[in-house]
Design a protein around this motif. Structure first.
Motif, PDB file in Angstrom:
ATOM      1  N   UNK A   1       0.817  -1.209   0.000  1.00  0.00           N
ATOM      2  CA  UNK A   1       0.000   0.000   0.000  1.00  0.00           C
ATOM      3  C   UNK A   1       0.850   1.258   0.000  1.00  0.00           C
ATOM      4  N   UNK A   2       1.940   1.239   0.762  1.00  0.00           N
ATOM      5  CA  UNK A   2       2.838   2.399   0.787  1.00  0.00           C
ATOM      6  C   UNK A   2       3.450   2.644  -0.592  1.00  0.00           C
ATOM      7  N   UNK A   3       3.830   1.565  -1.263  1.00  0.00           N
ATOM      8  CA  UNK A   3       4.434   1.690  -2.593  1.00  0.00           C
ATOM      9  C   UNK A   3       3.432   2.216  -3.613  1.00  0.00           C
ATOM     10  N   UNK A   4       2.176   1.725  -3.490  1.00  0.00           N
ATOM     11  CA  UNK A   4       1.145   2.085  -4.465  1.00  0.00           C
ATOM     12  C   UNK A   4       0.370   3.341  -4.079  1.00  0.00           C
ATOM     13  N   UNK A   5       0.661   3.858  -2.887  1.00  0.00           N
ATOM     14  CA  UNK A   5      -0.076   5.014  -2.360  1.00  0.00           C
ATOM     15  C   UNK A   5      -1.560   4.696  -2.204  1.00  0.00           C
ATOM     16  N   UNK A   6      -1.826   3.500  -1.643  1.00  0.00           N
ATOM     17  CA  UNK A   6      -3.186   3.050  -1.357  1.00  0.00           C
ATOM     18  C   UNK A   6      -3.255   2.637   0.107  1.00  0.00           C
ATOM     19  N   UNK A   7      -4.459   2.674   0.655  1.00  0.00           N
ATOM     20  CA  UNK A   7      -4.632   2.213   2.034  1.00  0.00           C
ATOM     21  C   UNK A   7      -4.555   0.700   2.085  1.00  0.00           C
ATOM     22  N   UNK A   8      -4.258   0.168   3.263  1.00  0.00           N
ATOM     23  CA  UNK A   8      -4.188  -1.278   3.419  1.00  0.00           C
ATOM     24  C   UNK A   8      -5.521  -1.922   3.087  1.00  0.00           C
ATOM     25  N   UNK A   9      -6.621  -1.286   3.491  1.00  0.00           N
ATOM     26  CA  UNK A   9      -7.947  -1.855   3.226  1.00  0.00           C
ATOM     27  C   UNK A   9      -8.248  -1.880   1.734  1.00  0.00           C
ATOM     28  N   UNK A  10      -7.825  -0.839   1.003  1.00  0.00           N
ATOM     29  CA  UNK A  10      -8.060  -0.813  -0.448  1.00  0.00           C
ATOM     30  C   UNK A  10      -7.275  -1.916  -1.139  1.00  0.00           C
TER      31      UNK A  10
END
Length: 304
Positions: A22-31
């Protein structure tokens, strides 16, 4: 399969963690978790084993990760080639032109292009059929008429005329005709009237054939016509550019020639920024300019 889901899967498999992916993709863990579940449901397969120390790929997950790794590698390679093609001169360049121009003018000059750009891979397609550049049957074309497609970049290179030529040896043995009617005493070497050729050349041949010839040799391309002339079989109808590279040729009946044939270089608009195209275009243009300078030099010497 949805490429976004595959991209997220690959990031998770590579990181071994929803959070890190998620950090790499700039997304939340839930997403990220929702996308992985949706992908597993669409494949009806479990892709990860959940452990306290992170995520481990299942057998099915390993198979998919191998596939996404190959895909991403190919995409990275393509992106690098696209970037390089805009900055460097290398790779494949598909060039199409007529058999005559390709064999008699272009091919003998290609060593100088390879000397300047040794990493080029040229696929030279010689045929009379006009290949479809917008449909990417070729990258660049040299044509004996102005291209009709609106989405092509075109440049007029030069003009060509069909003229009559023989060798010095042939003239010494058989003499040179003084009039077009005298051609009846010589063997005419020309393209077959049934062969595909520019209208100007066909018209000149038809004019010559109005006179009764004692003999005739017809060939389906100018390379064959030139070989017949160089072997002293007769007087041939050839494009005027062949005389620049064949000093043994003598022009016969200087007043007889075809109308002007324009020569165009064309390539698709989408290749406007291609350095391979630019290198080939500039090379051909320079060769033509050099030919003109040499011709002017010879004419100056002849007039002294």
């Amino acid at each position: 399969m949805d490429w976004d889901k595959l991209r997220i899967f690959h990031a998770v498999a590579d990181a071994g963690s929803l959070t890190h992916a998620g950090d790499t993709l700039h997304l939340s863990q839930s997403a990220v978790s929702r996308q992985i579940r949706a992908l597993e449901e669409s494949l009806d397969a479990t892709l990860f084993h959940r452990h306290a120390r992170g995520l481990i790929l299942t057998e099915q997950g390993e198979l998919l990760f191998d596939a996404t790794s190959a895909m991403i590698k190919r995409l990275d390679t393509a992106a690098a080639r696209i970037k390089d093609s805009a900055e460097e001169v290398f790779g494949e360049l598909r060039v199409t032109t007529t058999t005559g121009f390709g064999t008699l003018w272009l091919a003998p000059r290609l060593p100088r292009l390879y000397e300047a750009f040794p990493d080029l891979k040229i696929d030279l397609m010689l045929e009379e059929r006009v290949l479809d550049l917008p449909m990417r049957e070729a990258d660049v074309a040299i044509r004996m008429k102005e291209p009709s497609q609106a989405d092509l970049i075109r440049r007029r290179l030069m003009s060509v005329r069909m003229r009559l030529y023989a060798t010095h040896d042939y003239i010494a043995k058989h003499g040179s005709p003084a009039t077009i009617e005298d051609m009846s005493e010589h063997r005419l070497i020309c393209q077959s009237p049934a062969a595909f050729q520019v209208h100007a050349g066909a018209t000149l041949i038809a004019r010559l054939l109005n006179n009764t010839m004692f003999s005739r040799l017809t060939v389906n391309n100018y390379f064959g016509v030139l070989q017949g002339v160089l072997n002293d079989l007769g007087i041939g109808v050839l494009p005027n550019y062949v005389s620049e590279d064949n000093p043994n040729l003598v022009r016969v009946l200087p007043e007889v020639e075809s109308t002007e044939v324009p020569v165009f270089l064309a390539y698709p608009e989408e290749l406007r920024q291609s350095q391979r195209i630019a290198a080939f275009r500039d090379f051909v243009t320079k060769e033509i300019q050099d030919d003109r300078r040499r011709k002017k030099g010879v004419e100056t010497l002849d007039s002294v």
